[in-house]
Design a protein around this motif. Structure first.
Motif, PDB file in Angstrom:
ATOM      1  N   ILE A  83       0.852  -1.190   0.000  1.00  0.00           N
ATOM      2  CA  ILE A  83       0.000   0.000   0.000  1.00  0.00           C
ATOM      3  C   ILE A  83       0.888   1.239   0.000  1.00  0.00           C
ATOM      4  CG2 ILE A  83      -1.714   1.319   1.310  1.00  0.00           C
ATOM      5  CD1 ILE A  83      -2.741  -1.426   2.348  1.00  0.00           C
ATOM      6  N   GLN A  84       0.729   2.070  -1.022  1.00  0.00           N
ATOM      7  CA  GLN A  84       1.495   3.308  -1.132  1.00  0.00           C
ATOM      8  C   GLN A  84       0.742   4.439  -0.424  1.00  0.00           C
ATOM      9  OE1 GLN A  84       4.550   3.406  -2.650  1.00  0.00           O
ATOM     10  NE2 GLN A  84       4.316   1.192  -2.930  1.00  0.00           N
ATOM     11  N   GLY A  85       1.466   5.371   0.156  1.00  0.00           N
ATOM     12  CA  GLY A  85       0.859   6.561   0.759  1.00  0.00           C
ATOM     13  C   GLY A  85       0.086   6.291   2.038  1.00  0.00           C
ATOM     14  N   PHE A  86       0.425   5.221   2.738  1.00  0.00           N
ATOM     15  CA  PHE A  86      -0.276   4.901   3.984  1.00  0.00           C
ATOM     16  C   PHE A  86       0.032   5.948   5.048  1.00  0.00           C
ATOM     17  CE2 PHE A  86      -0.028   2.968   8.237  1.00  0.00           C
ATOM     18  CZ  PHE A  86      -1.342   2.587   8.406  1.00  0.00           C
ATOM     19  N   SER A  87      -0.998   6.359   5.772  1.00  0.00           N
ATOM     20  CA  SER A  87      -0.875   7.228   6.933  1.00  0.00           C
ATOM     21  C   SER A  87      -1.472   6.484   8.119  1.00  0.00           C
ATOM     22  CB  SER A  87      -1.643   8.528   6.694  1.00  0.00           C
ATOM     23  OG  SER A  87      -1.884   9.201   7.911  1.00  0.00           O
ATOM     24  N   VAL A  88      -0.881   6.652   9.301  1.00  0.00           N
ATOM     25  CA  VAL A  88      -1.417   5.938  10.464  1.00  0.00           C
ATOM     26  C   VAL A  88      -2.867   6.326  10.752  1.00  0.00           C
ATOM     27  CG1 VAL A  88       0.817   5.418  11.500  1.00  0.00           C
ATOM     28  CG2 VAL A  88      -0.369   7.534  12.110  1.00  0.00           C
ATOM     29  N   ASP A  89      -3.292   7.496  10.322  1.00  0.00           N
ATOM     30  CA  ASP A  89      -4.697   7.869  10.488  1.00  0.00           C
ATOM     31  C   ASP A  89      -5.623   7.003   9.640  1.00  0.00           C
ATOM     32  OD1 ASP A  89      -4.216   9.773  12.422  1.00  0.00           O
ATOM     33  OD2 ASP A  89      -4.132  11.448  11.008  1.00  0.00           O
ATOM     34  N   ASP A  90      -5.069   6.322   8.633  1.00  0.00           N
ATOM     35  CA  ASP A  90      -5.868   5.399   7.825  1.00  0.00           C
ATOM     36  C   ASP A  90      -6.404   4.241   8.675  1.00  0.00           C
ATOM     37  OD1 ASP A  90      -5.271   6.972   5.610  1.00  0.00           O
ATOM     38  OD2 ASP A  90      -3.722   5.607   4.853  1.00  0.00           O
ATOM     39  N   LEU A  91      -5.778   4.002   9.827  1.00  0.00           N
ATOM     40  CA  LEU A  91      -6.243   2.924  10.705  1.00  0.00           C
ATOM     41  C   LEU A  91      -7.632   3.220  11.278  1.00  0.00           C
ATOM     42  CD1 LEU A  91      -2.884   2.159  12.533  1.00  0.00           C
ATOM     43  CD2 LEU A  91      -4.029   0.746  10.795  1.00  0.00           C
ATOM     44  N   TYR A  92      -8.071   4.473  11.211  1.00  0.00           N
ATOM     45  CA  TYR A  92      -9.418   4.822  11.649  1.00  0.00           C
ATOM     46  C   TYR A  92     -10.467   4.546  10.560  1.00  0.00           C
ATOM     47  CZ  TYR A  92      -7.241   7.188  15.621  1.00  0.00           C
ATOM     48  OH  TYR A  92      -6.525   7.474  16.752  1.00  0.00           O
ATOM     49  N   ASN A  93     -10.026   4.283   9.345  1.00  0.00           N
ATOM     50  CA  ASN A  93     -10.948   3.946   8.265  1.00  0.00           C
ATOM     51  C   ASN A  93     -11.401   2.500   8.488  1.00  0.00           C
ATOM     52  OD1 ASN A  93     -11.441   2.470   5.641  1.00  0.00           O
ATOM     53  ND2 ASN A  93     -11.471   4.577   4.913  1.00  0.00           N
ATOM     54  N   PRO A  94     -12.711   2.254   8.603  1.00  0.00           N
ATOM     55  CA  PRO A  94     -13.165   0.891   8.916  1.00  0.00           C
ATOM     56  C   PRO A  94     -12.653  -0.177   7.954  1.00  0.00           C
ATOM     57  CG  PRO A  94     -14.956   2.420   9.236  1.00  0.00           C
ATOM     58  CD  PRO A  94     -13.830   3.205   8.601  1.00  0.00           C
ATOM     59  N   VAL A  95     -12.683   0.085   6.656  1.00  0.00           N
ATOM     60  CA  VAL A  95     -12.248  -0.936   5.698  1.00  0.00           C
ATOM     61  C   VAL A  95     -10.762  -1.223   5.862  1.00  0.00           C
ATOM     62  CG1 VAL A  95     -12.041  -1.519   3.241  1.00  0.00           C
ATOM     63  CG2 VAL A  95     -14.123  -0.421   4.091  1.00  0.00           C
ATOM     64  N   THR A  96      -9.963  -0.180   6.042  1.00  0.00           N
ATOM     65  CA  THR A  96      -8.521  -0.364   6.256  1.00  0.00           C
ATOM     66  C   THR A  96      -8.279  -1.119   7.549  1.00  0.00           C
ATOM     67  OG1 THR A  96      -8.008   1.652   5.028  1.00  0.00           O
ATOM     68  CG2 THR A  96      -6.310   0.841   6.538  1.00  0.00           C
ATOM     69  N   SER A  97      -8.957  -0.732   8.609  1.00  0.00           N
ATOM     70  CA  SER A  97      -8.768  -1.394   9.901  1.00  0.00           C
ATOM     71  C   SER A  97      -9.159  -2.861   9.837  1.00  0.00           C
ATOM     72  CB  SER A  97      -9.571  -0.669  10.981  1.00  0.00           C
ATOM     73  OG  SER A  97      -9.247  -1.177  12.250  1.00  0.00           O
ATOM     74  N   ILE A  98     -10.258  -3.149   9.171  1.00  0.00           N
ATOM     75  CA  ILE A  98     -10.702  -4.540   9.032  1.00  0.00           C
ATOM     76  C   ILE A  98      -9.674  -5.331   8.224  1.00  0.00           C
ATOM     77  CG2 ILE A  98     -12.452  -6.026   7.951  1.00  0.00           C
ATOM     78  CD1 ILE A  98     -14.506  -3.765   8.726  1.00  0.00           C
ATOM     79  N   ARG A  99      -9.197  -4.752   7.136  1.00  0.00           N
ATOM     80  CA  ARG A  99      -8.206  -5.450   6.304  1.00  0.00           C
ATOM     81  C   ARG A  99      -6.913  -5.700   7.084  1.00  0.00           C
ATOM     82  NH1 ARG A  99      -5.046  -3.736   0.792  1.00  0.00           N
ATOM     83  NH2 ARG A  99      -4.629  -5.868   0.114  1.00  0.00           N
ATOM     84  N   PHE A 100      -6.436  -4.675   7.796  1.00  0.00           N
ATOM     85  CA  PHE A 100      -5.190  -4.824   8.547  1.00  0.00           C
ATOM     86  C   PHE A 100      -5.370  -5.794   9.705  1.00  0.00           C
ATOM     87  CE2 PHE A 100      -2.371  -0.973   7.399  1.00  0.00           C
ATOM     88  CZ  PHE A 100      -2.728  -1.065   6.063  1.00  0.00           C
ATOM     89  N   GLY A 101      -6.520  -5.747  10.370  1.00  0.00           N
ATOM     90  CA  GLY A 101      -6.795  -6.704  11.440  1.00  0.00           C
ATOM     91  C   GLY A 101      -6.859  -8.118  10.906  1.00  0.00           C
ATOM     92  N   ALA A 102      -7.492  -8.303   9.745  1.00  0.00           N
ATOM     93  CA  ALA A 102      -7.577  -9.628   9.122  1.00  0.00           C
ATOM     94  C   ALA A 102      -6.181 -10.130   8.754  1.00  0.00           C
ATOM     95  CB  ALA A 102      -8.476  -9.579   7.888  1.00  0.00           C
TER      96      ALA A 102
END
Length: 175
Positions: A83-102
């Motif tokens: 993933i290019q351009g990732f920001s730690v604030d992206d972890l608050y995005n539900p889809v990103t958080s679900i994907r990263f948690g998975a």
């Protein structure tokens, strides 16, 4: 004066039980679970404990989002997923958080040779500690493994998430 008949306590209705164990973000949960070959009920069990499904949750140590991923772990996951351009604030995005948690729980399940209690312990207390508690990476007896966990917070966490998973399995068919 009106006499009321006593109400017998019993098993809560299915609707009440499903309110206690909700299934928010169903589309993202299913697609991201499938991406990593997971039972989505594992993610629901984990996120119920981690954030109570609050996408804006932040722990006292800085873990963020539905899956409560630490910023440095999130950066590593983003790199591993390309993933290019990732920001730690992206972890608050539900889809990103679900994907990263998975991604992360799947990695822990694999690391602990398919053991969910082992993976939950690794998710919360770190993979090195989970391996130490299992005296390797195979959890032969889940109950004994949980008793051996010498971090009270992690032991309690594993008990709760494993119980959540049992509740989700009883309440919902696997998609």
């Amino acid at each position: 004066m009106v006499q009321l008949a006593p109400i017998e306590a019993g098993e809560p209705s299915m609707a009440i039980r499903q309110l206690l164990y909700p299934t928010p973000y169903p589309s993202a949960m299913i697609t991201k679970s499938q991406e990593f070959g997971l039972d989505p009920r594992v993610l629901y069990a984990l996120m119920r404990q981690e954030s109570i499904f609050n996408p804006n949750a932040t722990s006292w140590v800085g873990a963020r989002g539905l899956a409560q991923v630490m910023p440095t772990t999130g950066e590593g996951i983003a790199q591993n997923l390309g993933i290019q351009g990732f920001s730690v604030d992206d972890l608050y995005n539900p889809v990103t958080s679900i994907r990263f948690g998975a991604y992360y729980i799947d990695a822990q399940i694999e690391y602990m040779n398919g053991s969910l209690p082992g993976a939950f312990a690794a998710y919360n207390g770190g993979p090195g500690n989970a391996e130490r508690w299992a005296d390797g990476r195979i959890v032969a007896d889940p109950d004994r493994f949980i008793e051996i966990i010498d971090y009270a917070e992690t032991r309690h966490y594993v008990e709760i998430v494993y119980a959540n998973y049992g509740a989700y399995r009883r309440l919902y068919q696997q998609p």
